[in-house]
Scaffold this active site. Structure first.
Site, PDB file in Angstrom:
ATOM      1  N   ASP A  28     -19.690  38.007  -7.734  1.00 33.57           N
ATOM      2  CA  ASP A  28     -20.005  39.430  -7.941  1.00 33.57           C
ATOM      3  C   ASP A  28     -20.512  39.736  -9.331  1.00 33.57           C
ATOM      4  O   ASP A  28     -20.260  38.741 -10.193  1.00 33.57           O
ATOM      5  CB  ASP A  28     -18.748  40.209  -7.691  1.00 33.57           C
ATOM      6  CG  ASP A  28     -17.644  39.881  -8.586  1.00 33.57           C
ATOM      7  OD1 ASP A  28     -17.564  39.022  -8.802  1.00 33.57           O
ATOM      8  OD2 ASP A  28     -16.848  40.887  -8.930  1.00 33.57           O
ATOM      9  N   GLU A  29     -21.096  40.833  -9.534  1.00 33.96           N
ATOM     10  CA  GLU A  29     -21.466  41.497 -10.770  1.00 33.96           C
ATOM     11  C   GLU A  29     -21.888  40.445 -11.583  1.00 33.96           C
ATOM     12  O   GLU A  29     -21.657  40.679 -12.725  1.00 33.96           O
ATOM     13  CB  GLU A  29     -20.138  42.154 -11.271  1.00 33.96           C
ATOM     14  CG  GLU A  29     -19.215  43.168 -10.437  1.00 33.96           C
ATOM     15  CD  GLU A  29     -17.974  43.699 -11.114  1.00 33.96           C
ATOM     16  OE1 GLU A  29     -17.688  44.767 -10.845  1.00 33.96           O
ATOM     17  OE2 GLU A  29     -17.214  42.897 -11.606  1.00 33.96           O
ATOM     18  N   ALA A  30     -22.965  39.547 -11.063  1.00 34.13           N
ATOM     19  CA  ALA A  30     -23.668  38.802 -11.994  1.00 34.13           C
ATOM     20  C   ALA A  30     -25.074  39.507 -12.349  1.00 34.13           C
ATOM     21  O   ALA A  30     -26.085  39.098 -12.308  1.00 34.13           O
ATOM     22  CB  ALA A  30     -23.877  37.659 -10.974  1.00 34.13           C
TER      23      ALA A  30
END
Length: 555
Positions: free
Chosen positions: A360-362
């Site tokens: 996530d949130e890369a």
């Protein structure tokens, strides 16, 4: 701190009254009857539990949480006496251990010896396994109570363990106390036959942003099974700390694990300590799902080894709460040597089937690099015999066969993102549902909650319960839903009291969503059953939130 707390954290925490705030994410992560009594006020953190009064009559079968699949009350109750025996009548060490566990639970409060025997004599509490009980599956059970005996039957040991949790709830709340109580100790007559709706019923604990000791994790492990949670997801790495020893890359733990949000010494688990957590979880029929977040949320690793950075320069350790700024270097071969070592060592330690790879949130990884990264990492997980779990952004790449995507979006997450996840589900990817504005346990209950965040909104007890996992995600087949999981992120959480206040009672509702048939779900009935759990949680020393939405017993 609640009286009787067994331990407390020793890590440094932000000054009282200050709350580190994570920036809002650009993409969201995300069943007898009782008398209603006056609602109790909200209790603050550390407020002493309400006094527990022993019941004068057996609790009704319909008071159980999660609501059972089938309840048939009838007949006189079974009564525990000083002569009661626990009969583990199967040649199975696991059944004997469950019998010993039950005896340890009941002895302090009842004062009875409750010997665990292996004979097939009449009476007593009988624990039995039967391979013929196919309808009970791997986790189902049947509880039969009559004046002469109390029999718990299951096909597998896990089912017997869950039956014990139901038995606990059919006794007065005072049975949970660690000193002798007056009783009487009766279990209402009748039959409960029960199987879970979903196989995956989880809770996640973030030990990266704030580190929690082995004893703190074990305390949470002891609390969750009462409500038939069967997965513990441990978030072991993030920007703020790396929490598991890796022999081939030792600085990950010794340096990358040396701090946490707001500063302080952080900490990490040695392999022996991690195994201790796993053993304790297994004794409570909880499967541990370890997570190494990647390719983002990796600053602790990047700070530990310069070669993992595309620039070859290690960034400083990070103690803030921003997200999305870090990334492993996708083109470098050393990145995959590193991940092969980490996955190999973690997989060798972990007997469970799953390994969570985050994803996530890369925001600092291009889409092309993200897809290329997942194409390389997922085979590494399979190579070491584990099944991939990833946050739902994994569906933006190509999820491996059998993979589970953990959806943490909001009710108002974009239709395009929901469609992407639903499409993957239709193509065979299983779903774990963790909608942030429903069951993220770090969200504040209301504006006055002294802990937690509010980027996904306020999440009171009704909101966390009043939804249906089977129909939640448009376009996703109900058959794709593997289960539910309630994550607890720890930007503002640093003690066991904090964990309990934010998790309870919301995690109880999540457990019911995961276990009970959809036909039993209904807020008005649930809130009454939940209220009856208040004295039990108090007797256990759980510092829970006294929501004004729930008619907690007075006194």
């Amino acid at each position: 701190m609640t009286a009787g707390r067994l331990f407390s954290t020793t890590v440094a925490t932000p000054a009282e009254g200050t709350q580190p705030v994570r920036q809002p994410r650009a993409l969201p992560r995300l069943f007898g009857s009782l008398l209603l009594v006056a609602a109790a006020g909200i209790a603050g953190i550390g407020a002493g539990p309400a006094p527990v009064q022993p019941a004068a009559a057996p609790r009704q079968l319909g008071q159980i949480v999660p609501a059972p699949a089938s309840v048939h009350p009838g007949g006189a109750p079974y009564t525990l006496t000083p002569l009661t025996r626990i009969r583990a009548d199967h040649h199975s060490p696991q059944v004997r251990r469950i019998g010993a566990y039950l005896a340890r639970l009941l002895r302090p409060s009842t004062g009875y010896r409750l010997p665990v025997t292996h004979d097939r004599g009449p009476g007593g509490i009988r624990l039995r396994l039967s391979s013929h009980e196919r309808a009970l599956g791997d986790e189902g059970y049947r509880l039969e109570s009559s004046p002469g005996s109390l029999t718990l039957t299951a096909r597998k040991p896990a089912g017997l363990f869950h039956a014990v949790q139901t038995l606990r709830q059919l006794l007065p709340a005072a049975v949970e106390k660690d000193t002798r109580q007056p009783g009487p100790w009766q279990i209402a007559g009748g039959t409960v036959t029960d199987t879970p709706r979903y196989a995956y019923r989880g809770a996640m604990l973030d030990v990266s942003r704030h580190f929690f000791t082995v004893d703190q994790v074990k305390r949470y492990i002891d609390q969750l099974p009462l409500y038939k949670i069967n997965r513990l997801h441990l978030h072991l790495s993030d920007d703020q700390g790396w929490r598991i020893a890796v022999d081939s890359w030792p600085r990950l733990a010794t340096y990358g694990g040396s701090t946490q949000v707001g500063g302080g010494r952080g900490g990490y688990y040695t392999k022996a300590q991690y195994k201790e957590i796993l053993r304790h979880a297994a004794s409570r029929y909880l499967e541990v799902v370890p997570e190494i977040d990647m390719p983002g949320h990796t600053n602790a690793a990047l700070a530990s080894y310069a070669e993992l950075n595309c620039s070859g320069v290690a960034p400083p350790l990070y103690t803030g709460t921003d997200v999305g700024f870090s990334s492993l270097c996708v083109p470098k071969p050393v990145t995959y040597d590193f991940l092969d070592d980490v996955v190999r060592e973690l997989a060798a330690l972990t007997p469970g089937r799953y390994l969570h790879i985050g994803g996530d949130e890369a925001h600092s990884t291009s889409h092309a690099d993200y897809v290329a990264f997942m194409d390389k990492v997922q085979p590494i997980v399979a190579k070491y015999g584990k099944t991939v779990v990833g946050w739902h952004q994994l569906t933006g790449a190509t999820p491996a066969k059998g993979a589970l995507a953990q959806y943490w979006g909001l009710d108002d997450t974009s239709n395009a993102e929901k469609a992407q996840v639903a499409r993957a589900a239709r193509n065979g990817t299983g779903l774990i549902l963790s909608p942030a504005d429903r069951i993220y346990l770090d969200m504040k209950y209301n504006k006055d909650t002294p802990l937690g965040l509010d980027w996904a909104g306020f999440v009171e007890v009704r909101r966390s319960y009043d939804w249906d996992p089977g129909t939640y995600l448009p376009g996703a087949p109900a058959s794709a839903v593997a289960g539910v999981e309630a994550p607890l992120w720890s930007e503002t959480i640093s003690t066991s009291d904090h964990i309990e206040f934010m998790a309870f009672p919301r995690v109880v509702g999540v457990a019911e969503l995961g276990w009970s048939p959809a036909s039993t779900h209904g807020w008005e009935a649930y809130r009454v059953r939940l209220a009856a759990q208040g004295p039990r949680m108090a007797a256990l020393g759980i510092d829970f939130y006294r929501s004004p939405q729930v008619p907690w017993p007075s006194g």
